[in-house]
Design an enzyme around this catalytic site. Structure first.
Site, PDB file in Angstrom:
ATOM      1  N   HIS A 181      -4.277  -2.331  -6.304  1.00  0.00           N
ATOM      2  CA  HIS A 181      -3.585  -1.048  -6.454  1.00  0.00           C
ATOM      3  C   HIS A 181      -4.803  -0.078  -6.682  1.00  0.00           C
ATOM      4  O   HIS A 181      -5.725  -0.288  -7.578  1.00  0.00           O
ATOM      5  CB  HIS A 181      -2.891  -1.013  -7.672  1.00  0.00           C
ATOM      6  CG  HIS A 181      -1.528  -1.792  -7.822  1.00  0.00           C
ATOM      7  ND1 HIS A 181      -0.709  -1.657  -6.854  1.00  0.00           N
ATOM      8  CD2 HIS A 181      -1.140  -2.931  -8.308  1.00  0.00           C
ATOM      9  CE1 HIS A 181       0.239  -2.648  -6.958  1.00  0.00           C
ATOM     10  NE2 HIS A 181       0.003  -3.217  -7.826  1.00  0.00           N
ATOM     11  N   ASP A 199       0.868  -1.338  -0.081  1.00  0.00           N
ATOM     12  CA  ASP A 199       0.075   0.041  -0.253  1.00  0.00           C
ATOM     13  C   ASP A 199       0.855   1.121  -0.084  1.00  0.00           C
ATOM     14  O   ASP A 199       0.347   2.237   0.696  1.00  0.00           O
ATOM     15  CB  ASP A 199      -0.952   0.033   1.197  1.00  0.00           C
ATOM     16  CG  ASP A 199      -1.910  -1.193   1.442  1.00  0.00           C
ATOM     17  OD1 ASP A 199      -2.369  -1.793   0.318  1.00  0.00           O
ATOM     18  OD2 ASP A 199      -1.770  -1.826   2.464  1.00  0.00           O
TER      19      ASP A 199
HETATM   20  P1  GDP Z   1      -0.267   0.063  -3.955  1.00  0.00           P
HETATM   21  O1  GDP Z   1      -0.683  -1.090  -3.251  1.00  0.00           O
HETATM   22  O2  GDP Z   1       1.115   0.152  -3.466  1.00  0.00           O
HETATM   23  O3  GDP Z   1      -0.513   0.612  -5.073  1.00  0.00           O
HETATM   24  O4  GDP Z   1      -0.988   1.114  -2.761  1.00  0.00           O
HETATM   25  P2  GDP Z   1      -2.632   1.241  -2.888  1.00  0.00           P
HETATM   26  O5  GDP Z   1      -3.070   1.633  -4.023  1.00  0.00           O
HETATM   27  O6  GDP Z   1      -3.338   0.414  -2.167  1.00  0.00           O
HETATM   28  O7  GDP Z   1      -2.540   2.804  -1.846  1.00  0.00           O
HETATM   29  C1  GDP Z   1      -2.100   3.922  -1.988  1.00  0.00           C
HETATM   30  C2  GDP Z   1      -3.507   4.814  -1.979  1.00  0.00           C
HETATM   31  O8  GDP Z   1      -2.769   6.006  -1.582  1.00  0.00           O
HETATM   32  C3  GDP Z   1      -4.564   4.964  -3.016  1.00  0.00           C
HETATM   33  O9  GDP Z   1      -5.650   5.095  -2.333  1.00  0.00           O
HETATM   34  C4  GDP Z   1      -3.915   5.767  -3.657  1.00  0.00           C
HETATM   35  O10 GDP Z   1      -4.890   6.599  -4.615  1.00  0.00           O
HETATM   36  C5  GDP Z   1      -3.287   6.852  -2.734  1.00  0.00           C
HETATM   37  N1  GDP Z   1      -2.019   7.664  -3.178  1.00  0.00           N
HETATM   38  C6  GDP Z   1      -1.038   7.331  -3.786  1.00  0.00           C
HETATM   39  N2  GDP Z   1       0.017   8.309  -3.652  1.00  0.00           N
HETATM   40  C7  GDP Z   1      -0.625   9.226  -2.877  1.00  0.00           C
HETATM   41  C8  GDP Z   1      -0.073  10.463  -2.831  1.00  0.00           C
HETATM   42  O11 GDP Z   1       1.057  10.799  -2.873  1.00  0.00           O
HETATM   43  N3  GDP Z   1      -0.991  11.233  -1.836  1.00  0.00           N
HETATM   44  C9  GDP Z   1      -2.241  10.595  -1.424  1.00  0.00           C
HETATM   45  N4  GDP Z   1      -2.842  11.747  -0.432  1.00  0.00           N
HETATM   46  N5  GDP Z   1      -2.664   9.521  -1.965  1.00  0.00           N
HETATM   47  C10 GDP Z   1      -1.807   8.930  -2.545  1.00  0.00           C
END
Ligand code: GDP
Length: 424
Positions: free
Chosen positions: A40, A12
């Site tokens: 994701h 995440d």
């Molecule tokens: P992944 O499994 O590594 O792709 O991560 P996830 O998608 O589960 O979690 C990342 C969450 O953080 C998602 O809801 C994204 O939209 C959000 N996100 C990613 N980068 C950023 C950021 O720089 N700022 C904010 N506020 N949210 C982000």
């Protein structure tokens, strides 16, 4: 050129967003491990999507998205995810599925569910997607490979053999109905028809692509601390989450992976049970959880509230080292703008001694966090486009983390959108 995008922490970290962004300059995007047990979240001009099995490159017309041999392939799930994209107006992506990928079967999901129920309070926090039984069967050599779907004679014999083993467990350990070999055969044949249009000799395809100078992205799921060897065993996932495994799980020469882009989260979050040294609780945690990610820190697949904590430099440095990070991307930094000061865990105290090295699980259980506190920047940094425009204290936080990681931070993510990114 091959570039891997992987996580340094518990998952995440925001890898989906970074992959979606870098996919613009890529020709091929490959999932090389895991299954639909994590997701994701991607926000782009088509809307907001939670992808579980499809690579994050599916939104571009020019890319080919590949499910590599290392993935736990749930075939109906893959097709459902594809249809969901089409329904939301995304042009039909080009998808290839490795003929050496193995198939996650309905009985894997059942077994996972039965086992979690059997373990009750002592469970490992499985998402019940069948991932652990799937990988166990793969290495026990009773898995079904995509290529085998096209050999009906082989399947007829194999379903009987697989049911013999599985049913001992289903009937005598879990006291559940046995699997019927004839029904299993019918399921496999239906899977064959579903997956047939996508099947490909992926390593041969990639061999040619490399000769043609194509840009290839390996998309990791979860993070270093969930790796079965190098993570917090047994609170880990069942396939390697490391960039090195990308070579195996896609079918590429290891020396072709030139860039290992390791995504590091600006604070900590984790799901499931297990040691979490810099964890915070109560109101402090609720506040960060509510503000975190995009609309709160809840699992993309399970909806479970994530456990929250301050940035853990010990875990993140280890996470980068074990990935072989060539660069780090710091994400969700915008979330921290409300804090007066930011504690950073810079050491673990174990049995009265302070260490900066991430230990094995038994020692980790005893570790207490040693914190350094940095001043907050008390403003919203979303919308900022250049590093110099960031508040001084915010740059201070980034540079402190960079020094702790020992890896250059090349990008800072200051929002969930594709363009919320600052090049450092
Ligand atoms: P992944 O499994 O590594 O792709 O991560 P996830 O998608 O589960 O979690 C990342 C969450 O953080 C998602 O809801 C994204 O939209 C959000 N996100 C990613 N980068 C950023 C950021 O720089 N700022 C904010 N506020 N949210 C982000």
């Amino acid at each position: 050129m091959v570039r891997a995008i992987v996580g340094a922490n518990w998952g995440d970290e925001g890898k989906g967003k970074i992959t979606d962004m870098l996919a613009r300059e890529s020709d091929i995007i490959i999932r090389f491990q895991g299954g639909s047990n994590a997701g994701h979240t991607i926000i782009n001009n088509y809307g907001k999507f939670a992808l579980h099995l499809l690579p994050s490159g599916v939104f571009y017309n020019h890319t080919t998205s590949i499910i590599g041999n290392g993935v736990a392939l749930n075939i109906p799930y893959l097709l459902d995810e594809l249809h969901a994209l089409e329904e939301q107006g995304v042009p039909t992506p080009k998808i290839l599925v490795s003929d050496r990928a193995q198939i996650l079967m309905p009985y894997h999901v059942q077994q996972d569910t039965y086992e979690e129920a059997r373990l009750a309070g002592k469970s490992f926090g499985s998402t019940k997607s069948g991932i652990a039984p799937f990988y166990s069967d793969k290495y026990a050599k009773i898995g079904f490979q995509v290529s085998e779907l096209f050999d009906e004679e082989l399947l007829k014999e194999k379903v009987v053999r697989v049911c013999e083993i599985k049913n001992v467990m289903f009937e005598h350990l879990y006291h559940k109905p046995p699997i019927d070999p004839q029904k299993l055969l019918a399921t496999l044949l239906s899977y064959r028809d579903m997956v047939a249009p996508y099947v490909c000799d992926v390593s041969a395809y990639l061999h040619e692509a490399l000769k043609e100078g194509k840009n290839i992205l390996l998309e990791g799921q979860l993070g270093s601390l969930k790796d079965p060897d190098h993570g917090i065993y047994p609170m880990v996932t069942s396939s390697s989450t490391l960039a090195a495994y990308g070579a195996i799980g896609a079918g590429l020469p290891p020396y072709e992976i030139k860039q290992i882009t390791t995504v590091v989260k600006a604070y900590s979050s984790a799901v499931g049970a297990g040691a979490f040294v810099s964890e915070i609780f109560g109101e402090e945690a609720d506040e960060l959880r509510k503000r975190g990610g995009d609309g709160g820190e809840f699992g993309a697949t399970t909806g479970r509230p994530r456990r929250m904590g301050w940035f853990d430099a010990v875990a993140s440095r280890y996470g980068c080292r074990i990935q072989g990070a060539t660069e780090a991307v710091l994400t969700v930094l915008d979330v921290l703008g409300y804090l007066d000061e930011l504690p950073v865990c810079v050491g673990y105290e174990i049995d009265g001694e302070v260490t900066k090295d991430f230990p094995t699980t038994a020692k980790l259980e005893k570790a207490k966090p040693v914190y350094t506190t940095l001043p907050g920047w008390k403003c919203d940094i979303r919308g900022i486009k250049t590093y110099e425009e960031l508040p001084k204290n915010c740059r201070g936080y980034i540079e402190f983390i960079e020094k702790e990681l020992g890896v250059p931070v090349t990008m800072v993510s200051n929002g969930p959108g594709r363009d919320d990114i600052i090049m450092k």
